[in-house]
Enzyme design. Structure first.
Site, PDB file in Angstrom:
ATOM      1  N   SER A 192      33.826  36.151  43.913  1.00  9.00           N
ATOM      2  CA  SER A 192      33.929  35.964  42.474  1.00  9.00           C
ATOM      3  C   SER A 192      33.598  34.518  42.073  1.00  9.00           C
ATOM      4  O   SER A 192      32.509  34.041  42.371  1.00  9.00           O
ATOM      5  CB  SER A 192      35.316  36.395  41.988  1.00  9.00           C
ATOM      6  OG  SER A 192      35.337  36.569  40.595  1.00  9.00           O
ATOM      7  N   ASP A 293      32.388  47.303  39.568  1.00  6.39           N
ATOM      8  CA  ASP A 293      32.524  45.915  39.144  1.00  6.39           C
ATOM      9  C   ASP A 293      31.660  45.687  37.905  1.00  6.39           C
ATOM     10  O   ASP A 293      30.428  45.834  37.977  1.00  6.39           O
ATOM     11  CB  ASP A 293      32.077  44.985  40.272  1.00  6.39           C
ATOM     12  CG  ASP A 293      32.263  43.507  39.941  1.00  6.39           C
ATOM     13  OD1 ASP A 293      32.692  43.190  38.813  1.00  6.39           O
ATOM     14  OD2 ASP A 293      31.982  42.669  40.816  1.00  6.39           O
ATOM     15  N   HIS A 323      36.083  45.220  41.672  1.00  7.20           N
ATOM     16  CA  HIS A 323      36.025  43.775  41.864  1.00  7.20           C
ATOM     17  C   HIS A 323      37.206  43.339  42.736  1.00  7.20           C
ATOM     18  O   HIS A 323      38.335  43.779  42.530  1.00  7.20           O
ATOM     19  CB  HIS A 323      36.084  43.070  40.502  1.00  7.20           C
ATOM     20  CG  HIS A 323      35.726  41.614  40.572  1.00  7.20           C
ATOM     21  ND1 HIS A 323      34.430  41.172  40.684  1.00  7.20           N
ATOM     22  CD2 HIS A 323      36.501  40.505  40.557  1.00  7.20           C
ATOM     23  CE1 HIS A 323      34.420  39.853  40.724  1.00  7.20           C
ATOM     24  NE2 HIS A 323      35.666  39.423  40.659  1.00  7.20           N
TER      25      HIS A 323
END
Length: 350
Positions: A192, A293, A323
């Protein structure tokens, strides 16, 4: 659940683009609840003025201590590199290291640039798994957080950690006893926001006029990187309300992170401009995308940008992954760990 590697020419027709639920059907309800709770805590800690209730988070955040005594086959220790910036690293080494030199995996945690740390229990466990299964020295970076510190502070911290490693000072630490390092096999990794940092640190390593003594970048492991722009993508709209990531939440995170007055087309977020120089030595990238995601369209654009610039990039797509999936005990998490190990071993041999 299956792993699929997808060539760029077919990425738009991949089954990932047609899922219409916010959670994979096979995800247990307890896991769904955990994701929703994490999102609720994040939202409760954000103030409308762009600040964070750090005191609230201090009461509910889970953290783990480093341990020189073996735990899960790994020893670890914390070091402070820059006291004024409170820049710290947590170093993980195999408890029973081989006699051969080990690769170095520099890891940047996720959390939208504003949350979590190298001491967070989830990331401590992730780095232990990487260290034990890959047989690498893992250096987890406890970089400065936004909004207290805005871009480029996090990138500066990443580069400073590489300079520290390049100096060889880390070898004198007790945790490094009996450890040999393969300086030509340094990998940057993150998930991320951490994958965003890994990209920009790699770019600066390859383009800034800095003399590197020992370290050579061998690869970047980019797990569901956090990139963006002012445009709303199809996956952001279709998957609005998915766990961890929402447009409202990520808009807030970009606003808290980017320089004052910048919008999401700033190059820190919008990395797809072909005029941005990556450098001739920008390393191969292992790019991971999940089908649930909302950020996946931006991640595919990153893949396309790297290919157009002639950079080596390997795309892994997990159709049923949310995610931050790899932090949790999903089957895909085990598959990804095996893929990362294979990537590190392959690029070490080049």
């Amino acid at each position: 659940m299956t792993l699929k590697q997808q060539p760029p020419s077919q990425s738009q027709s991949h089954p990932i683009a047609t899922c219409n639920a916010l959670f994979p059907p096979s995800m247990p309800w307890k896991m769904r609840l955990a994701f929703k709770l994490g999102s609720a805590i994040t939202d409760a800690s954000r103030r409308s003025d762009g600040t964070i209730k750090r005191r609230l988070l201090s009461f509910i955040s889970l953290s783990s201590s480093a341990s020189l005594r073996p735990y899960s086959g790994v020893r670890s220790s914390d070091f402070t590199l820059n006291p004024p910036h409170n820049l710290r690293i947590r170093v993980f080494v195999p408890a029973q290291p081989p006699s051969t030199p080990l690769p170095i995996l520099v890891f940047f945690h996720g959390g939208g640039f504003a949350y979590l740390s190298a001491t967070s229990t989830f990331y401590d466990a992730v780095c232990r798994r990487f260290c034990n299964k890959i047989q690498a020295v893992v250096v987890s970076v406890d970089y400065r957080l936004s909004p207290e510190y805005r871009c480029p502070a996090q990138y500066d911290d990443g580069v400073e950690v590489l300079r520290y490693l390049d100096s060889g000072t880390v070898q004198a630490e007790k945790v490094m006893e009996g450890i040999k390092l393969d300086w030509s096999s340094c990998f940057l990794s993150g998930d991320s926001a951490g994958a965003n940092i890994a990209h920009h640190v790699a770019r600066r390593f390859c383009t800034e006029a800095t003399s590197w003594i020992r370290i050579k970048l061998a690869g970047v492991v980019s797990i569901q990187p956090f990139f963006g722009g002012e445009e709303r993508t199809e996956s952001e709209i279709r998957l609005e309300g998915a766990p961890i990531v929402s447009m409202e939440r990520t808009d807030w995170m970009w606003k808290a992170f980017l320089p004052e007055g910048a919008d999401r087309n700033h190059e820190a977020a919008h990395v797809f401009n072909q005029t941005i120089e990556l450098g001739s030595t920008f390393p191969p990238v292992l790019l991971v995308i999940g089908g649930y995601d909302p950020l996946q369209d931006w991640q595919r654009r990153y893949h396309e940008m790297l290919k157009k610039k002639g950079k080596e990039v390997r795309l892994l797509e997990y159709p049923n992954a949310v995610h931050a999936f790899y932090v949790f005990p999903f089957e895909e998490s085990k598959q990804l760990l095996a893929e990362i190990k294979a990537f590190v071993e392959e690029k070490r041999s080049n």
